[in-house]
Motif scaffolding. Sequence first.
Motif, PDB file in Angstrom:
ATOM      1  N   MET A 111      42.367  52.187  57.123  1.00 50.23           N
ATOM      2  CA  MET A 111      43.049  51.736  56.250  1.00 50.23           C
ATOM      3  C   MET A 111      43.247  50.329  56.148  1.00 50.23           C
ATOM      4  N   ILE A 112      43.483  49.771  57.240  1.00 47.51           N
ATOM      5  CA  ILE A 112      43.725  48.276  57.361  1.00 47.51           C
ATOM      6  C   ILE A 112      42.281  47.649  57.116  1.00 47.51           C
ATOM      7  N   ASP A 114      39.763  48.718  55.827  1.00 48.89           N
ATOM      8  CA  ASP A 114      39.534  48.836  54.142  1.00 48.89           C
ATOM      9  C   ASP A 114      40.224  47.803  53.500  1.00 48.89           C
ATOM     10  N   TRP A 115      41.683  47.622  53.540  1.00 47.06           N
ATOM     11  CA  TRP A 115      42.381  46.766  53.016  1.00 47.06           C
ATOM     12  C   TRP A 115      41.888  45.037  53.115  1.00 47.06           C
ATOM     13  N   ALA A 118      38.497  44.664  51.492  1.00 42.77           N
ATOM     14  CA  ALA A 118      38.865  44.657  50.053  1.00 42.77           C
ATOM     15  C   ALA A 118      39.474  43.353  49.630  1.00 42.77           C
ATOM     16  N   GLY A 119      40.415  42.632  50.601  1.00 45.06           N
ATOM     17  CA  GLY A 119      41.359  41.606  50.129  1.00 45.06           C
ATOM     18  C   GLY A 119      40.249  40.330  50.310  1.00 45.06           C
ATOM     19  N   GLN A 355      45.433  40.445  45.180  1.00 47.16           N
ATOM     20  CA  GLN A 355      45.916  41.756  46.013  1.00 47.16           C
ATOM     21  C   GLN A 355      45.810  42.810  44.867  1.00 47.16           C
ATOM     22  N   ALA A 358      42.146  43.788  44.923  1.00 42.44           N
ATOM     23  CA  ALA A 358      41.761  44.244  46.316  1.00 42.44           C
ATOM     24  C   ALA A 358      42.329  45.656  46.394  1.00 42.44           C
ATOM     25  N   LEU A 359      43.646  45.867  45.607  1.00 43.16           N
ATOM     26  CA  LEU A 359      43.777  47.217  45.426  1.00 43.16           C
ATOM     27  C   LEU A 359      43.097  48.070  44.679  1.00 43.16           C
ATOM     28  N   ALA A 362      40.064  49.040  46.838  1.00 45.98           N
ATOM     29  CA  ALA A 362      40.350  49.577  48.136  1.00 45.98           C
ATOM     30  C   ALA A 362      40.971  51.168  47.918  1.00 45.98           C
ATOM     31  N   THR A 363      41.563  51.408  46.748  1.00 45.24           N
ATOM     32  CA  THR A 363      42.374  52.458  46.508  1.00 45.24           C
ATOM     33  C   THR A 363      41.365  53.666  46.543  1.00 45.24           C
ATOM     34  N   LEU A 366      40.809  54.540  50.131  1.00 51.67           N
ATOM     35  CA  LEU A 366      41.740  54.859  51.132  1.00 51.67           C
ATOM     36  C   LEU A 366      42.198  56.375  50.713  1.00 51.67           C
TER      37      LEU A 366
END
Length: 945
Positions: A111-112, A114-115, A118-119, A355, A358-359, A362-363, A366
Amino acid sequence: SFFKLVRRPILAGLLVSALFLVIHLVVVLFTSQGVFVTRLDYGLQSLASNVLAVGLQIFIASALAEAILFTSPERWFEAGPLEPSPAEKSLQTRFTVNMAPLALILLLTLMIGDWIVAGEAAREMIRSQMSNAAEMSAQSVPYFLETGQNLITKLARDPELMSDNSIQLSELLAESIRTVPYFNQLSIIGKEGQLISSYPTAYNVGPQSPVDEQMGIQFALDGMPFQYYSIPPVEGQKTAQISFLAAIFDQAGDPQRVLIGRADLENNPFSQPILSSLHKLTGEDDIGMLIDGNKRILAHPDPLMVMTTYTGRTADTPLFYIDTDPGGNRMLVYSQPAQGRDWSIVLMAPVYRAQELALQIATPLLAMIVVLSIVALIILRFGLGMVTASLKTLSLEAGRIAQGKLDQPLPANSVDEVGQLRRSFESMRVSLKGRLDELNRLLIVSQGVASSLEFSEAVQPILEAALATGASAARVVLAPNIVHAQDGTPSMPMMYGLGPSQNLYRDLDEQILALTRQQDRLVLPNLQRPRLLNVAPGAPHPESLMAIALRHESLYYGTLWIAYDQPHTFSEEEVRFMVTLGGQAALAAANSRLFLSAEIGRQRLESILASSPDPVLVTDQRDQLLLANPAAWQVLGLNLDETNTGKPINQVIDEPELVNLLRTTSPEKQSVEVSLPGGRVFLATATPVLAEGQRIGRVCILRDVTHFKELDALKSEFVSTVSHDLRSPLTLMRGYATMLEMVGQLNEQQENYVRKIIAGVENMARLVNNLLDLGRIESGVGLQVETINIQDVVDRVVGSLQLQAAQKRIQLTSEFPGGSQPLIEADQALLQQALHNLVENAIKYTRPEGKVHVRVRIQPLGVVFEVIDNGNGISPVDQPRLFEKFYRSVQQGSKEQRGTGLGLAIVKSIAERHGGKAWAESQLGKGSTFYLAIPIHQGIHEVKI
């Protein structure tokens, strides 16, 4: 276990601190204002400071609780019996609990990751957008400025601008603005700075111009052809103005007037590409700025920011970074310099836009990770349940093996992994049962080998264990070089056997002994095939045999072999067992041989010590007496009692000097003279016994030096007597030799002979006086002790020898310690004589133009006189004997100087009579240093320097 550790306050506090990370993020997401990504960004930014503040409080509280638990555990909780945790009761739960942290770490990592990915991708997308917009604006800046420069320069070349008709000038300026819609105002300034003409109506031109423009007018009147400046906007406009200035020259080429053209960025058609690119970003909070070379904002969405100073970073190359605006919001900043100009394009976008993007990226991933994790956990749980159900039944059967019930076989009804595990357990049971039987036999063998040093007794359990393998005969043969006869010559091999067929196959011992000397293992499953052994026709022979060479520390001791009446296939376990038995047999033989060797060595040592006429004492590391020969008991006046060995030496020996010598901890050899009752004197020399660098004892040998001491006393008495008897004749000879000149005139040759006679007599007189002085000092005549000043002694000696030093051009100096000079108790005459001898020797053996230095040092227990010279130095061979009587060095230079060889001996005797010491240090070619140490008070008998 983990739960037991968690009961500790300090560990519980650390876990709560880690849990606060999640709690803080959740609280911030649900209590903060703004969109979700803004709250998330705020939570991440404030995470470190808040967790540090709260974690520090939790840590302090847990540390105090830990201190209370450590000092008063009964006040903390009442300790009860521990109960197993759920993970310890079930393999399924344990596997799930053990895998849960790893799975959670893996899930959080994904998850991190991926975040983060994505960020980075979102930030790169925004940076790319900002880069494109900034690059387009930056490319338009040179075009805009160059167009203004060309236009204002072209207009300034019109000769009509030198007209004095203001109406004509106004019409000319109006025509120029209408022809090229670039400038929104054109003005002409005179040489005195006055406004001559302007179109449209002048405002803030001339004396009312901005400061930069007024400075530019002056530069133009001084001859600068072209300039441009940024000036504030006209009221009602949102962007700054650019003022272009060009000098108007007359026919002689002198600047007479200045043409000013002002261009409004907001309405100028050539600046529209710049402004349009600044507004390409679609966000409401996005900001695009145009910055001039003085970092003033020329264009900004907020008109109030125009012509203010930009405080952010700019560079000569594109720059992308994160900054904070005056409102405290984190912004993505992209700075792009204009090519060939000092202007810059600055674009800013709030971080939450990255962000948000990125969300969005990544969503989906995730969500997929979380769903797959839940599915994997469910599958793992059910799969483990199926496996543990079969293992529960197998654990009951394995429990019987753990209880030692090895006689019941384990049935295997399936072919899957559980069935394979059952078969493995069965194989383990059989192997374990055989291994236990083998270990029991080896234990009996080890006990037998350790219980006796006689090989005939130690070999019996080895032979019995060998027969337990099913063999019909077991034999051990020792090589001849291991067993010796009484006269020391090798005897015949020694043979030991056991079993019903041991005597039938004994003829093969020597052949097998020879074969195993070449190879360590001899395995013959069928004796008919290899043909390694020669068996007489009709003689009994085994069908199979195995022999093991007995070796210990690279030494061959013999062989151990077993024989079977039927062909036998030897397994790896049997070979390994026989090799182990062979090792035990070799160890038994080695122990027996070492015991015999040690016993012989002990008897030899005992005989040597008993026959030695010198007393010998041996102590251990605890200063206890281990050994003393008969000579030692006789000399020390003790009875030959073995009960005295093992006692501390101070309880056995009454001589303090000898006890101190034996108890010293010095790693070097030490010697001391010991005077025993009856007048006998012994020189005791103690040498440490070292093992791996550690002292394990000390050996002391006493040599009778009584005869040598008596000889030395007789020599001293003889020398003293002869010296005293020679004194009067020498005085008479010198007197008559000096009176020869009174009885008649002597010729030159006779005078030369007389001088040689007088010189020889004076040398003999000095020798006699030195011998008498030395005899008086060594005879123990009492010292004339008085309190003297060391500086007075040194000054007298140095003053008396200054003339002698000056004759050899030697620099004689002295040095004293700072502060007041201490007074010492000593015989002033003897001390002055000793120091005089040292300084005189230094002058003798120092080359001309050399140096002799006398230095005094104060030590805690005495005064040290140092006589330092830079003469020839003393050979290391001569240094140990410098202070002996009549000894003179044989090196070059010593023969040239006449002397008696008694000067340093007198110095040493004077030092010892005062309880001090004398010594020397020297290097060939560099000089020497002689030391004389005297105690401050005569109550001190030894000076340790």
